[in-house]
Design a protein around this motif. Structure first.
Motif, PDB file in Angstrom:
ATOM      1  N   MET A   1       0.903  -1.337  -0.525  1.00 19.16           N
ATOM      2  CA  MET A   1      -0.474   0.102   0.020  1.00 19.16           C
ATOM      3  C   MET A   1       0.648   1.097   0.118  1.00 19.16           C
ATOM      4  O   MET A   1       2.042   0.986   0.458  1.00 19.16           O
ATOM      5  CB  MET A   1      -0.803  -0.137   0.736  1.00 19.16           C
ATOM      6  N   THR A   2       0.430   2.543  -0.771  1.00 17.58           N
ATOM      7  CA  THR A   2       1.238   2.881  -0.864  1.00 17.58           C
ATOM      8  C   THR A   2       0.578   4.661  -0.655  1.00 17.58           C
ATOM      9  O   THR A   2      -1.139   4.457  -1.058  1.00 17.58           O
ATOM     10  CB  THR A   2       1.821   4.137  -2.295  1.00 17.58           C
ATOM     11  N   LEU A   3      -0.099   5.444  -0.028  1.00 18.93           N
ATOM     12  CA  LEU A   3      -0.253   7.016   0.357  1.00 18.93           C
ATOM     13  C   LEU A   3       0.282   7.700   0.332  1.00 18.93           C
ATOM     14  O   LEU A   3       1.473   7.615   0.509  1.00 18.93           O
ATOM     15  CB  LEU A   3      -0.500   6.709   1.745  1.00 18.93           C
ATOM     16  N   ASN A   4      -0.418   9.036   0.191  1.00 18.30           N
ATOM     17  CA  ASN A   4      -0.005  10.435   0.150  1.00 18.30           C
ATOM     18  C   ASN A   4      -0.342  11.020   1.114  1.00 18.30           C
ATOM     19  O   ASN A   4      -1.780  11.198   1.313  1.00 18.30           O
ATOM     20  CB  ASN A   4      -0.368  11.376  -1.467  1.00 18.30           C
ATOM     21  N   LEU A   5      -0.419  11.740   1.909  1.00  9.58           N
ATOM     22  CA  LEU A   5      -0.744  12.297   3.261  1.00  9.58           C
ATOM     23  C   LEU A   5      -1.863  14.078   2.857  1.00  9.58           C
ATOM     24  O   LEU A   5      -2.816  13.496   3.202  1.00  9.58           O
ATOM     25  CB  LEU A   5       0.112  12.955   3.819  1.00  9.58           C
ATOM     26  N   SER A   6      -1.504  13.692   1.396  1.00 14.21           N
ATOM     27  CA  SER A   6      -2.715  14.872   1.180  1.00 14.21           C
ATOM     28  C   SER A   6      -3.495  14.330   0.878  1.00 14.21           C
ATOM     29  O   SER A   6      -3.970  15.695   0.191  1.00 14.21           O
ATOM     30  CB  SER A   6      -1.606  16.213   0.044  1.00 14.21           C
ATOM     31  N   ASN A   7      -3.958  13.348   0.395  1.00 12.04           N
ATOM     32  CA  ASN A   7      -4.694  12.332   0.087  1.00 12.04           C
ATOM     33  C   ASN A   7      -5.660  11.753   0.862  1.00 12.04           C
ATOM     34  O   ASN A   7      -6.635  11.113   0.872  1.00 12.04           O
ATOM     35  CB  ASN A   7      -4.522  11.853  -0.978  1.00 12.04           C
ATOM     36  N   ILE A   8      -5.266  12.019   2.430  1.00 14.43           N
ATOM     37  CA  ILE A   8      -6.030  11.483   3.583  1.00 14.43           C
ATOM     38  C   ILE A   8      -6.622  11.983   3.852  1.00 14.43           C
ATOM     39  O   ILE A   8      -7.061  13.041   4.078  1.00 14.43           O
ATOM     40  CB  ILE A   8      -5.003  10.842   4.595  1.00 14.43           C
ATOM     41  N   THR A   9      -8.249  12.183   4.100  1.00  6.72           N
ATOM     42  CA  THR A   9      -9.811  13.040   4.180  1.00  6.72           C
ATOM     43  C   THR A   9      -8.878  13.182   6.300  1.00  6.72           C
ATOM     44  O   THR A   9      -8.973  11.566   6.456  1.00  6.72           O
ATOM     45  CB  THR A   9     -10.694  12.093   3.914  1.00  6.72           C
ATOM     46  N   SER A  10      -8.976  13.982   6.593  1.00  4.63           N
ATOM     47  CA  SER A  10      -8.839  14.135   8.124  1.00  4.63           C
ATOM     48  C   SER A  10     -10.406  14.077   8.868  1.00  4.63           C
ATOM     49  O   SER A  10     -11.607  14.028   8.339  1.00  4.63           O
ATOM     50  CB  SER A  10      -8.577  16.050   7.951  1.00  4.63           C
ATOM     51  N   LYS A  11     -10.051  13.063   9.898  1.00  6.62           N
ATOM     52  CA  LYS A  11     -11.717  13.254  10.449  1.00  6.62           C
ATOM     53  C   LYS A  11     -11.449  13.866  12.172  1.00  6.62           C
ATOM     54  O   LYS A  11     -10.208  14.089  13.266  1.00  6.62           O
ATOM     55  CB  LYS A  11     -11.362  11.829  11.225  1.00  6.62           C
ATOM     56  N   GLU A  12     -12.684  14.740  12.435  1.00 12.39           N
ATOM     57  CA  GLU A  12     -12.337  14.986  14.096  1.00 12.39           C
ATOM     58  C   GLU A  12     -13.142  13.590  14.588  1.00 12.39           C
ATOM     59  O   GLU A  12     -14.059  13.653  15.158  1.00 12.39           O
ATOM     60  CB  GLU A  12     -13.686  16.452  13.793  1.00 12.39           C
ATOM     61  N   ILE A  13     -12.029  13.330  15.922  1.00 11.26           N
ATOM     62  CA  ILE A  13     -11.849  12.515  16.243  1.00 11.26           C
ATOM     63  C   ILE A  13     -12.461  13.239  17.847  1.00 11.26           C
ATOM     64  O   ILE A  13     -13.368  12.184  18.305  1.00 11.26           O
ATOM     65  CB  ILE A  13     -10.477  11.875  16.678  1.00 11.26           C
ATOM     66  N   MET A  14     -11.943  13.690  18.383  1.00  5.21           N
ATOM     67  CA  MET A  14     -13.442  15.267  19.832  1.00  5.21           C
ATOM     68  C   MET A  14     -13.107  16.586  19.117  1.00  5.21           C
ATOM     69  O   MET A  14     -12.223  16.804  18.140  1.00  5.21           O
ATOM     70  CB  MET A  14     -12.095  14.503  20.957  1.00  5.21           C
ATOM     71  N   PRO A  15     -13.623  17.037  19.362  1.00  6.19           N
ATOM     72  CA  PRO A  15     -13.689  18.622  19.563  1.00  6.19           C
ATOM     73  C   PRO A  15     -11.910  19.339  19.617  1.00  6.19           C
ATOM     74  O   PRO A  15     -11.774  19.546  20.441  1.00  6.19           O
ATOM     75  CB  PRO A  15     -14.643  19.261  20.202  1.00  6.19           C
ATOM     76  N   GLY A  16     -11.832  19.430  18.398  1.00  8.85           N
ATOM     77  CA  GLY A  16     -10.385  19.896  18.036  1.00  8.85           C
ATOM     78  C   GLY A  16      -9.491  19.591  17.835  1.00  8.85           C
ATOM     79  O   GLY A  16      -8.059  20.037  17.475  1.00  8.85           O
ATOM     80  N   LEU A  17      -9.295  18.209  17.813  1.00 11.90           N
ATOM     81  CA  LEU A  17      -8.671  17.289  17.635  1.00 11.90           C
ATOM     82  C   LEU A  17      -8.762  16.440  16.269  1.00 11.90           C
ATOM     83  O   LEU A  17      -9.664  15.449  15.507  1.00 11.90           O
ATOM     84  CB  LEU A  17      -8.588  16.189  18.276  1.00 11.90           C
TER      85      LEU A  17
END
Length: 105
Positions: A1-17
């Motif tokens: 598996m190869t990924l690029n950080l810019s292509n990974i969707t961000s998730k808000e795990i808890m408020p502000g994180l």
């Protein structure tokens, strides 16, 4: 598996994180952007964890000892150890978990 950080969707795990998360069979890595004032409540988990502060000042409590960590600081957190934190400034943190942090998938 190869990924690029810019292509990974961000998730808000808890408020502000906000995390970009990558999982393998035996580990997880989290690239966090943490808003100033965001709090991680006290908790523990089965995972061994290594936290690296890449940017900002992060107040972190481990086993009732509180310290402020800054760029370059690394904290090793054993499984089942209670810990919590608060971002004193906007922060970028990198966490590695083993085994995989299933609840973050």
């Amino acid at each position: 598996m190869t990924l690029n950080l810019s292509n990974i969707t961000s998730k808000e795990i808890m408020p502000g994180l906000h995390g970009k998360l990558v999982h393998s069979e035996n580990m997880s890595i989290a690239f966090w952007e943490v808003e100033k004032g965001a709090k991680v409540p006290e908790h523990s988990h089965i995972n061994e964890q290594i936290m690296h502060v890449m940017e900002g000042d992060f107040e972190f409590t481990l086993d009732e000892t509180t310290k402020v960590y800054g760029p370059g600081d690394i904290v090793v957190i054993a499984p089942h150890k209670k810990h919590s934190g608060v971002a004193l400034t906007p922060c970028k943190l990198l966490d590695v978990f083993s085994p995989t942090r299933e609840e973050y998938r």
